[in-house]
Design a protein around this motif. Structure first.
Motif, PDB file in Angstrom:
ATOM      1  N   UNK A  49     -13.026  26.584  12.137  1.00  0.00           N
ATOM      2  CA  UNK A  49     -11.618  26.505  12.536  1.00  0.00           C
ATOM      3  C   UNK A  49     -11.456  25.880  13.914  1.00  0.00           C
ATOM      4  N   UNK A  50     -12.446  26.031  14.759  1.00  0.00           N
ATOM      5  CA  UNK A  50     -12.427  25.430  16.086  1.00  0.00           C
ATOM      6  C   UNK A  50     -12.960  23.997  16.062  1.00  0.00           C
ATOM      7  N   UNK A  51     -13.373  23.530  14.894  1.00  0.00           N
ATOM      8  CA  UNK A  51     -13.929  22.185  14.797  1.00  0.00           C
ATOM      9  C   UNK A  51     -15.350  22.091  15.314  1.00  0.00           C
ATOM     10  N   UNK A  52     -16.052  23.215  15.351  1.00  0.00           N
ATOM     11  CA  UNK A  52     -17.430  23.252  15.859  1.00  0.00           C
ATOM     12  C   UNK A  52     -18.420  23.230  14.702  1.00  0.00           C
ATOM     13  N   UNK A  53     -19.499  22.515  14.894  1.00  0.00           N
ATOM     14  CA  UNK A  53     -20.596  22.502  13.925  1.00  0.00           C
ATOM     15  C   UNK A  53     -21.435  23.754  14.170  1.00  0.00           C
ATOM     16  N   UNK A  54     -21.470  24.641  13.208  1.00  0.00           N
ATOM     17  CA  UNK A  54     -22.178  25.907  13.396  1.00  0.00           C
ATOM     18  C   UNK A  54     -23.694  25.773  13.231  1.00  0.00           C
ATOM     19  N   UNK A  55     -24.159  24.742  12.528  1.00  0.00           N
ATOM     20  CA  UNK A  55     -25.589  24.619  12.228  1.00  0.00           C
ATOM     21  C   UNK A  55     -26.485  24.676  13.472  1.00  0.00           C
ATOM     22  N   UNK A  56     -26.205  23.900  14.520  1.00  0.00           N
ATOM     23  CA  UNK A  56     -27.100  23.975  15.686  1.00  0.00           C
ATOM     24  C   UNK A  56     -27.016  25.325  16.405  1.00  0.00           C
ATOM     25  N   UNK A  89     -26.223  38.680  18.446  1.00  0.00           N
ATOM     26  CA  UNK A  89     -25.620  38.692  19.775  1.00  0.00           C
ATOM     27  C   UNK A  89     -25.738  37.313  20.431  1.00  0.00           C
ATOM     28  N   UNK A  90     -26.868  36.661  20.218  1.00  0.00           N
ATOM     29  CA  UNK A  90     -27.028  35.301  20.737  1.00  0.00           C
ATOM     30  C   UNK A  90     -26.030  34.363  20.060  1.00  0.00           C
ATOM     31  N   UNK A  91     -25.841  34.535  18.734  1.00  0.00           N
ATOM     32  CA  UNK A  91     -24.889  33.701  18.006  1.00  0.00           C
ATOM     33  C   UNK A  91     -23.466  33.915  18.534  1.00  0.00           C
ATOM     34  N   UNK A  92     -23.074  35.168  18.751  1.00  0.00           N
ATOM     35  CA  UNK A  92     -21.733  35.446  19.300  1.00  0.00           C
ATOM     36  C   UNK A  92     -21.570  34.750  20.652  1.00  0.00           C
ATOM     37  N   UNK A  93     -22.573  34.847  21.505  1.00  0.00           N
ATOM     38  CA  UNK A  93     -22.513  34.235  22.837  1.00  0.00           C
ATOM     39  C   UNK A  93     -22.361  32.713  22.708  1.00  0.00           C
ATOM     40  N   UNK A  94     -23.161  32.107  21.841  1.00  0.00           N
ATOM     41  CA  UNK A  94     -23.092  30.658  21.632  1.00  0.00           C
ATOM     42  C   UNK A  94     -21.750  30.243  21.036  1.00  0.00           C
ATOM     43  N   UNK A  95     -21.211  31.051  20.144  1.00  0.00           N
ATOM     44  CA  UNK A  95     -19.925  30.739  19.506  1.00  0.00           C
ATOM     45  C   UNK A  95     -18.791  30.759  20.532  1.00  0.00           C
ATOM     46  N   UNK A  96     -18.813  31.739  21.418  1.00  0.00           N
ATOM     47  CA  UNK A  96     -17.797  31.798  22.477  1.00  0.00           C
ATOM     48  C   UNK A  96     -17.897  30.560  23.361  1.00  0.00           C
ATOM     49  N   UNK A  97     -19.116  30.202  23.730  1.00  0.00           N
ATOM     50  CA  UNK A  97     -19.329  29.015  24.575  1.00  0.00           C
ATOM     51  C   UNK A  97     -18.884  27.736  23.865  1.00  0.00           C
ATOM     52  N   UNK A  98     -19.277  27.571  22.608  1.00  0.00           N
ATOM     53  CA  UNK A  98     -18.954  26.349  21.860  1.00  0.00           C
ATOM     54  C   UNK A  98     -17.455  26.211  21.623  1.00  0.00           C
ATOM     55  N   UNK A  99     -16.799  27.317  21.350  1.00  0.00           N
ATOM     56  CA  UNK A  99     -15.360  27.274  21.089  1.00  0.00           C
ATOM     57  C   UNK A  99     -14.566  27.111  22.379  1.00  0.00           C
TER      58      UNK A  99
END
Length: 168
Positions: free
Chosen positions: A24-31, A56-66
């Motif tokens: 939804x944020x237009x982010x590529x989740x794969x990397x 927890x690492x994924x949540x942190x990365x998702x916040x940063x990427x979005x």
């Protein structure tokens, strides 16, 4: 004393929720999944579980990427009961919202073995408490935000959109 986060696990459908929200944020989740050590291609519908440390690492990365510190709230709004497998269906089958919340507390470890969910009655009403595991440092607040928002969304599915918390 700090409790090691290793050994805790989270239901794979939570990772699928993160991936859906990233889209939804237009982010590529794969990397991001790769960097978090989570295999994106694993089917979240089959009861797959992922280590909380990786989530927890994924949540942190998702916040940063979005770029959105409120990423967890956005993710939680998308939670559907079916994503929680049997717990979600038992929620929908509950006679009352209180019964549904009691089931959530009782079976919360199905969502995450690190879950620390409590239901407390007081003079102002009933409180649903969702807290990071005791003693674990650097828990990503987005995961707690998603949980609270997701459970509020499920309350609204059960009791109607007028259901609003008096405080958070």
């Amino acid at each position: 004393m700090t409790t090691p986060i290793a050994g805790y696990s989270t239901l794979g459908s939570v990772a699928a929720l993160v991936a859906q929200t990233l889209r939804e944020y237009g982010c590529d989740s794969a990397p991001l999944f790769q960097a978090a050590g989570i295999k994106l291609e694993r089917n979240a519908d089959d009861g797959t579980r992922f280590p909380v440390e990786h989530m927890q690492k994924l949540w942190r990365l998702a916040v940063e990427a979005s770029g959105d510190p409120c990423f967890g709230f956005v993710a939680g709004k998308q939670l559907q009961p079916a994503a929680l497998h049997g717990l979600g269906f038992s929620w929908l089958a509950s006679d009352t919202l209180r019964d549904a919340l009691q089931r959530l507390v009782r079976f919360s470890r199905l969502i995450s073995t690190a879950a620390n969910i409590q239901l407390e009655d007081n003079t102002n009403g009933t409180e649903l408490l969702l807290m990071p595991p005791t003693g674990i440092k650097d828990f990503v607040h987005a995961s707690i935000d998603a949980g609270l928002t997701g459970f509020l969304h499920m309350c609204r599915i059960t009791a109607g959109n007028e259901m609003n918390p008096s405080r958070v």
